[in-house]
Write an enzyme that holds these catalytic residues in place. Structure first.
Site, PDB file in Angstrom:
ATOM      1  CG  HIS A  62     102.933 109.248 -52.143  1.00  0.00           C
ATOM      2  ND1 HIS A  62     103.947 110.061 -52.113  1.00  0.00           N
ATOM      3  CD2 HIS A  62     102.629 109.198 -53.292  1.00  0.00           C
ATOM      4  CE1 HIS A  62     104.582 110.320 -53.318  1.00  0.00           C
ATOM      5  NE2 HIS A  62     104.061 109.522 -53.984  1.00  0.00           N
ATOM      6  CD  GLU A 116     102.210 105.766 -56.202  1.00  0.00           C
ATOM      7  OE1 GLU A 116     102.880 104.839 -55.427  1.00  0.00           O
ATOM      8  OE2 GLU A 116     102.687 106.632 -56.694  1.00  0.00           O
ATOM      9  CG  HIS A 120     105.769 101.954 -56.239  1.00  0.00           C
ATOM     10  ND1 HIS A 120     107.056 101.895 -55.963  1.00  0.00           N
ATOM     11  CD2 HIS A 120     105.316 103.523 -56.467  1.00  0.00           C
ATOM     12  CE1 HIS A 120     107.651 103.246 -56.179  1.00  0.00           C
ATOM     13  NE2 HIS A 120     106.505 103.981 -56.313  1.00  0.00           N
TER      14      HIS A 120
END
Length: 227
Positions: A62, A116, A120
């Protein structure tokens, strides 16, 4: 006149330094998060398989998320370095296999990976560029085979119910580190194994004990659905 010039130059350098620090962001560790596709799909929201086809029945990545010891986390740290698929062209095949998107509508994964990185990955730029970020996540997945670890402990993705503690114990034994387990709810309202978190040091290369766990908890008994 010269002293005034030096004063302006020093101020300019300080501004540049502060801007670099703001972009790089400091953090204390990573959460490396893997999800079970059967639990992602077995909800009222359901799922859509990637355009490349149904993923293998295995845990998939993930994300790799920078976090702080106090439970906070940085996000969207550098809008000047957006996701660029050309920078990970050699990783695409591995990512389609290990990091597929199950969101609807069906996709090739690029929007998932872009999210992502932008949210992040840009917060880990002090240690990882784009290619390094995705390569690090793939390397971490190869270090711990979660599905095999659970199967070795007799915990199978067969729709049966298992104790939360037995799942934690199995992953701890297999990885050497204490995991955090996240559950979601299936269409019948049962708590099921959804995601497993392990912590990684700031190099993104080595697992470590988690200094803090996310909030929330599973029931004492949770199901492990098939996929």
């Amino acid at each position: 006149m010269k002293s005034k010039f030096y004063s302006v130059s020093i101020k300019f350098l300080i501004i540049q330094l502060l801007s670099v620090l703001c972009v790089s962001q400091s953090f204390d560790f990573f959460y490396f998060v893997q999800q079970w596709p059967g639990s992602y799909c077995d909800t009222s929201q359901s799922c859509c398989y990637p355009t490349s086809g149904k993923p293998a029945p295995d845990f998939s990545i993930h994300g790799l998320w920078p976090n702080n010891n106090d439970g906070s986390y940085p996000s969207n740290c550098d809008p000047n370095d957006p996701f660029d698929k050309s920078k990970i062209s050699d990783l695409t095949g591995s990512m389609e296999k290990s990091w597929p998107s199950l969101a609807c509508p069906s996709s090739n994964g690029l929007s998932f990976w872009s999210h992502e990185w932008n949210k992040h990955g840009t917060c880990s730029e002090s240690v990882l560029n784009q290619h390094g970020y995705f390569q690090a996540a793939l390397n971490l997945k190869n270090q711990v085979n979660l599905l095999q670890t659970l199967k070795t402990a007799g915990i199978q993705p067969n729709g049966e119910s298992y104790s939360l503690e037995s799942i934690k114990d199995a992953v701890t034994k297999g990885s050497g580190y204490t995991p955090w387990v996240e559950c979601n709810t299936d269409e019948s309202g049962n708590s099921q194994l959804y995601q497993i978190y392990l912590c990684v040091d700031t190099s993104a290369a080595n697992f470590t004990e988690c200094p803090v766990f996310p909030k929330g908890k599973c029931g004492s008994q949770i199901t492990f659905p098939s996929f």
